[in-house]
Design a protein around this motif. Structure first.
Motif, PDB file in Angstrom:
ATOM      1  N   THR A 136       0.827  -1.209   0.000  1.00  0.00           N
ATOM      2  CA  THR A 136       0.000   0.000   0.000  1.00  0.00           C
ATOM      3  C   THR A 136       0.862   1.259   0.000  1.00  0.00           C
ATOM      4  O   THR A 136       0.588   2.221  -0.727  1.00  0.00           O
ATOM      5  CB  THR A 136      -0.938  -0.005   1.226  1.00  0.00           C
ATOM      6  OG1 THR A 136      -1.889  -1.047   1.073  1.00  0.00           O
ATOM      7  CG2 THR A 136      -1.663   1.323   1.378  1.00  0.00           C
ATOM      8  N   TRP A 140       1.172   4.542  -2.382  1.00  0.00           N
ATOM      9  CA  TRP A 140       1.079   5.924  -1.901  1.00  0.00           C
ATOM     10  C   TRP A 140       2.256   6.760  -2.402  1.00  0.00           C
ATOM     11  O   TRP A 140       2.089   7.915  -2.800  1.00  0.00           O
ATOM     12  CB  TRP A 140       1.076   5.959  -0.372  1.00  0.00           C
ATOM     13  CG  TRP A 140      -0.193   5.530   0.293  1.00  0.00           C
ATOM     14  CD1 TRP A 140      -1.226   4.842  -0.261  1.00  0.00           C
ATOM     15  CD2 TRP A 140      -0.535   5.744   1.671  1.00  0.00           C
ATOM     16  NE1 TRP A 140      -2.203   4.606   0.688  1.00  0.00           N
ATOM     17  CE2 TRP A 140      -1.805   5.145   1.871  1.00  0.00           C
ATOM     18  CE3 TRP A 140       0.102   6.359   2.738  1.00  0.00           C
ATOM     19  CZ2 TRP A 140      -2.442   5.176   3.123  1.00  0.00           C
ATOM     20  CZ3 TRP A 140      -0.518   6.391   3.978  1.00  0.00           C
ATOM     21  CH2 TRP A 140      -1.785   5.805   4.167  1.00  0.00           C
ATOM     22  N   ARG A 143       1.678   7.790  -5.800  1.00  0.00           N
ATOM     23  CA  ARG A 143       0.466   8.595  -6.006  1.00  0.00           C
ATOM     24  C   ARG A 143       0.549   9.971  -5.359  1.00  0.00           C
ATOM     25  O   ARG A 143       0.036  10.954  -5.884  1.00  0.00           O
ATOM     26  CB  ARG A 143      -0.723   7.824  -5.444  1.00  0.00           C
ATOM     27  CG  ARG A 143      -2.087   8.361  -5.864  1.00  0.00           C
ATOM     28  CD  ARG A 143      -3.204   7.542  -5.234  1.00  0.00           C
ATOM     29  NE  ARG A 143      -2.959   6.108  -5.372  1.00  0.00           N
ATOM     30  CZ  ARG A 143      -3.344   5.190  -4.492  1.00  0.00           C
ATOM     31  NH1 ARG A 143      -3.967   5.548  -3.387  1.00  0.00           N
ATOM     32  NH2 ARG A 143      -3.093   3.905  -4.703  1.00  0.00           N
ATOM     33  N   TYR A 144       1.199  10.062  -4.179  1.00  0.00           N
ATOM     34  CA  TYR A 144       1.169  11.299  -3.404  1.00  0.00           C
ATOM     35  C   TYR A 144       2.568  11.875  -3.222  1.00  0.00           C
ATOM     36  O   TYR A 144       3.479  11.179  -2.758  1.00  0.00           O
ATOM     37  CB  TYR A 144       0.544  11.046  -2.026  1.00  0.00           C
ATOM     38  CG  TYR A 144      -0.840  10.440  -2.076  1.00  0.00           C
ATOM     39  CD1 TYR A 144      -1.882  11.075  -2.750  1.00  0.00           C
ATOM     40  CD2 TYR A 144      -1.097   9.217  -1.454  1.00  0.00           C
ATOM     41  CE1 TYR A 144      -3.148  10.515  -2.811  1.00  0.00           C
ATOM     42  CE2 TYR A 144      -2.367   8.654  -1.494  1.00  0.00           C
ATOM     43  CZ  TYR A 144      -3.380   9.296  -2.177  1.00  0.00           C
ATOM     44  OH  TYR A 144      -4.635   8.733  -2.230  1.00  0.00           O
ATOM     45  N   PHE A 150      -4.925  13.990   0.798  1.00  0.00           N
ATOM     46  CA  PHE A 150      -5.793  12.833   0.581  1.00  0.00           C
ATOM     47  C   PHE A 150      -6.493  12.479   1.881  1.00  0.00           C
ATOM     48  O   PHE A 150      -6.073  12.882   2.976  1.00  0.00           O
ATOM     49  CB  PHE A 150      -5.011  11.638   0.028  1.00  0.00           C
ATOM     50  CG  PHE A 150      -3.983  11.063   0.972  1.00  0.00           C
ATOM     51  CD1 PHE A 150      -4.280   9.958   1.773  1.00  0.00           C
ATOM     52  CD2 PHE A 150      -2.702  11.599   1.058  1.00  0.00           C
ATOM     53  CE1 PHE A 150      -3.331   9.406   2.629  1.00  0.00           C
ATOM     54  CE2 PHE A 150      -1.741  11.057   1.909  1.00  0.00           C
ATOM     55  CZ  PHE A 150      -2.066   9.957   2.694  1.00  0.00           C
ATOM     56  N   ASP A 151      -7.585  11.722   1.758  1.00  0.00           N
ATOM     57  CA  ASP A 151      -8.351  11.265   2.917  1.00  0.00           C
ATOM     58  C   ASP A 151      -7.696   9.993   3.447  1.00  0.00           C
ATOM     59  O   ASP A 151      -7.853   8.918   2.868  1.00  0.00           O
ATOM     60  CB  ASP A 151      -9.804  11.016   2.522  1.00  0.00           C
ATOM     61  CG  ASP A 151     -10.664  10.542   3.697  1.00  0.00           C
ATOM     62  OD1 ASP A 151     -10.147  10.455   4.832  1.00  0.00           O
ATOM     63  OD2 ASP A 151     -11.867  10.257   3.474  1.00  0.00           O
ATOM     64  N   VAL A 152      -6.968  10.125   4.547  1.00  0.00           N
ATOM     65  CA  VAL A 152      -6.242   8.972   5.066  1.00  0.00           C
ATOM     66  C   VAL A 152      -7.200   7.912   5.611  1.00  0.00           C
ATOM     67  O   VAL A 152      -6.884   6.713   5.589  1.00  0.00           O
ATOM     68  CB  VAL A 152      -5.220   9.411   6.140  1.00  0.00           C
ATOM     69  CG1 VAL A 152      -5.898   9.853   7.423  1.00  0.00           C
ATOM     70  CG2 VAL A 152      -4.198   8.315   6.408  1.00  0.00           C
ATOM     71  N   LYS A 154     -10.074   6.931   4.300  1.00  0.00           N
ATOM     72  CA  LYS A 154     -10.507   6.100   3.165  1.00  0.00           C
ATOM     73  C   LYS A 154      -9.407   5.117   2.775  1.00  0.00           C
ATOM     74  O   LYS A 154      -9.672   3.936   2.514  1.00  0.00           O
ATOM     75  CB  LYS A 154     -10.873   6.997   1.980  1.00  0.00           C
ATOM     76  CG  LYS A 154     -11.391   6.239   0.773  1.00  0.00           C
ATOM     77  CD  LYS A 154     -11.789   7.196  -0.343  1.00  0.00           C
ATOM     78  CE  LYS A 154     -12.295   6.442  -1.560  1.00  0.00           C
ATOM     79  NZ  LYS A 154     -12.682   7.380  -2.667  1.00  0.00           N
ATOM     80  N   GLU A 155      -8.176   5.593   2.752  1.00  0.00           N
ATOM     81  CA  GLU A 155      -7.060   4.718   2.393  1.00  0.00           C
ATOM     82  C   GLU A 155      -6.865   3.618   3.438  1.00  0.00           C
ATOM     83  O   GLU A 155      -6.588   2.465   3.106  1.00  0.00           O
ATOM     84  CB  GLU A 155      -5.779   5.539   2.259  1.00  0.00           C
ATOM     85  CG  GLU A 155      -5.779   6.540   1.115  1.00  0.00           C
ATOM     86  CD  GLU A 155      -5.443   5.890  -0.219  1.00  0.00           C
ATOM     87  OE1 GLU A 155      -5.329   4.652  -0.273  1.00  0.00           O
ATOM     88  OE2 GLU A 155      -5.268   6.635  -1.214  1.00  0.00           O
ATOM     89  N   ALA A 158      -9.345   0.635   3.206  1.00  0.00           N
ATOM     90  CA  ALA A 158      -8.978  -0.360   2.195  1.00  0.00           C
ATOM     91  C   ALA A 158      -7.841  -1.248   2.691  1.00  0.00           C
ATOM     92  O   ALA A 158      -7.881  -2.478   2.533  1.00  0.00           O
ATOM     93  CB  ALA A 158      -8.586   0.344   0.900  1.00  0.00           C
ATOM     94  N   LEU A 159      -6.817  -0.636   3.292  1.00  0.00           N
ATOM     95  CA  LEU A 159      -5.684  -1.423   3.792  1.00  0.00           C
ATOM     96  C   LEU A 159      -6.125  -2.380   4.888  1.00  0.00           C
ATOM     97  O   LEU A 159      -5.746  -3.567   4.876  1.00  0.00           O
ATOM     98  CB  LEU A 159      -4.596  -0.489   4.328  1.00  0.00           C
ATOM     99  CG  LEU A 159      -3.420  -1.170   5.051  1.00  0.00           C
ATOM    100  CD1 LEU A 159      -2.709  -2.163   4.138  1.00  0.00           C
ATOM    101  CD2 LEU A 159      -2.447  -0.120   5.585  1.00  0.00           C
TER     102      LEU A 159
END
Length: 460
Positions: A136, A140, A143-144, A150-152, A154-155, A158-159
């Motif tokens: 993951t 990141w 992506r970042y 970003f909305d941590v 939401k991430e 998923a993790l």
């Protein structure tokens, strides 16, 4: 003199319990429906203290906010309380899983699951936890960049779902995480909403909320029954939690009903991904507003020299990192409240209470009680370093509940949360975005209503 003696022998009657002003017939239900449980409880606490009564129709809800009373409920007088009507709303989602079942069914479910959650078994899962986290974080990193937001939460949802899928059920959920996480979110929102309604309409009525809930439940059923059928078709059950339930037998020697296995899968997915993601999201909110804690945390994880942390590190090298998570669980416990049905006449907080009524306790408030915590609103992880708990009431801190019904996954959550937190801190420093809207949503769990928007900063 005789009356004084009788008063000492017989607990005061129910009418003597402090009770806020209420409506005729409906009691406090209109206020609860309009304002929600937490604001009503907080207002009543300011006036009536640690123990008071709310009236919900013809029934009483006793609110116990002192650890002594909660100790009676969860430990010393536990057989007088049960999980019956109080858990009907969440039962719509998890059925008769280990969270909601009682009696011999619960004992059997606990015996089946317990080996998967002892300290040794949980520690053995650390490698899977860190491998999935590494995957993951690699995404990141691509992506970042510094300055991105970003909305941590939401991430992390998923993790956490991927980690639960692989560690407990040997599943690669990369293709279905979004679908499953959304179904859980919708189901929890609707289940919580039903619990707050003055009038609960039958689930088969085609209201917009019921239609959303039924669709979410269908999705969860499809995913879980597919998990069960694939594993059974493979013929090799393995040695994970799913295998434990598939290999188990009932009193007649038959395999467990697939519906009951489904209930356990949904229960552990819910408890394992939702609460862990919430805990970590609130942790990054707190870190984002306390740079001095970030500094100390990063200094500790940098001592690993870039290597992947282990379960042993959590017990030795990463003591402050773990304390950061534990302090976050104090201020923002995902399971912010708990309840029980009174099933036998008993005494609670010096008053006689009766079957048919309910009790509520609120860790969120107990964790912030100045009688048990110095500067309780302050974020101070050092409270949880070794030796700091001496003299503290043993039930002043109960993010995982207590007693026989204590969350079976407490060691799992602390290990996973500490490892994930350490690995993120090895690569990223996250501050709170100026655009972040932080609000607590007091539903079945205490989620960040608008997520937690963070900004990527350059590591010092």
């Amino acid at each position: 003199m005789l009356q004084a003696l009788l008063d000492r022998v017989s607990p005061p009657p129910i009418d003597s319990i402090p009770t806020p002003s209420r409506w005729p017939v409906f009691g406090h239900l209109p206020m609860l429906t309009r304002h929600g449980l937490m604001p009503v409880v907080e207002a009543a606490r300011q006036k009536h203290g640690d123990f008071f009564r709310l009236c919900v129709g013809k029934h009483s809800l006793f609110v116990a906010l002192h650890p002594d009373a909660v100790e009676q409920i969860l430990l010393t007088d536990k057989d007088s309380y049960g999980k019956r009507d109080t858990y009907d709303s969440i039962r719509v989602l998890v059925g008769d899983g280990i969270l909601t079942s009682e009696g011999e069914l619960w004992r059997r479910e606990r015996r089946i699951a317990q080996p998967s959650f002892n300290k040794g078994s949980v520690a053995a899962l650390a490698g899977k936890m860190t491998r999935l986290t590494e995957r993951t974080l690699t995404a990141w990193t691509q992506r970042y960049k510094v300055g991105d937001e970003f909305d941590v939460y939401k991430e992390l949802l998923a993790l956490a779902m991927e980690i639960i899928g692989e560690t407990l059920f040997s599943l690669d959920l990369r293709g279905r995480v979004g679908e499953s996480a959304e179904a859980f979110t919708v189901a929890l929102e609707q289940v919580s909403g039903r619990g707050n309604q003055m009038l609960q309409l039958p689930l088969h009525w085609p209201t917009p909320g019921n239609l959303r809930l039924r669709k979410a439940l269908r999705t969860l059923d499809e995913v879980t029954f597919e998990i069960i059928s694939r594993r059974r078709a493979a013929g090799t059950h393995g040695d994970d939690l799913l295998a434990a339930y598939l290999n188990a037998r009932d009193e007649q020697g038959a395999p467990l009903d697939p519906r009951l296995v489904r209930d356990e899968i949904v229960t552990f997915f819910l408890a394992g991904h939702e609460t862990t993601a919430i805990a970590l999201a609130w942790t990054f909110y707190l870190l984002g507003t306390h740079p001095e804690v970030w500094d100390r945390l990063i200094a500790e994880v940098d001592a690993l020299d870039g290597r992947v942390p282990t379960a042993e590190d959590v017990q030795t090298t990463l003591m402050y990192t773990k304390a950061v998570l534990q302090e976050s669980l104090r201020l923002y416990p995902p399971t912010w409240s708990g309840g029980r049905d009174i099933v036998a006449e008993t005494e609670l907080a010096g008053h006689r209470v009766h079957p048919g009524d309910r009790v509520l306790y609120v860790p969120f408030l107990m964790h912030r009680d100045p009688r048990f915590w110095d500067e309780p609103e302050r974020f101070e992880p050092a409270r949880f370093l070794p030796g700091q708990a001496q003299g503290r009431h043993k039930l002043a801190y109960i993010p995982f509940s207590a007693g026989p019904r204590m969350c079976i996954g407490n060691h799992f959550t602390l290990l996973e949360g500490t490892l994930v937190l350490a690995m993120i801190a090895q690569r990223f420093r996250l501050s709170l975005s100026p655009q972040a809207r932080i609000a607590q949503e007091f539903q079945i769990t205490m989620r960040p209503r608008h997520g937690v928007l963070v900004r990527v900063e350059a590591k010092r």
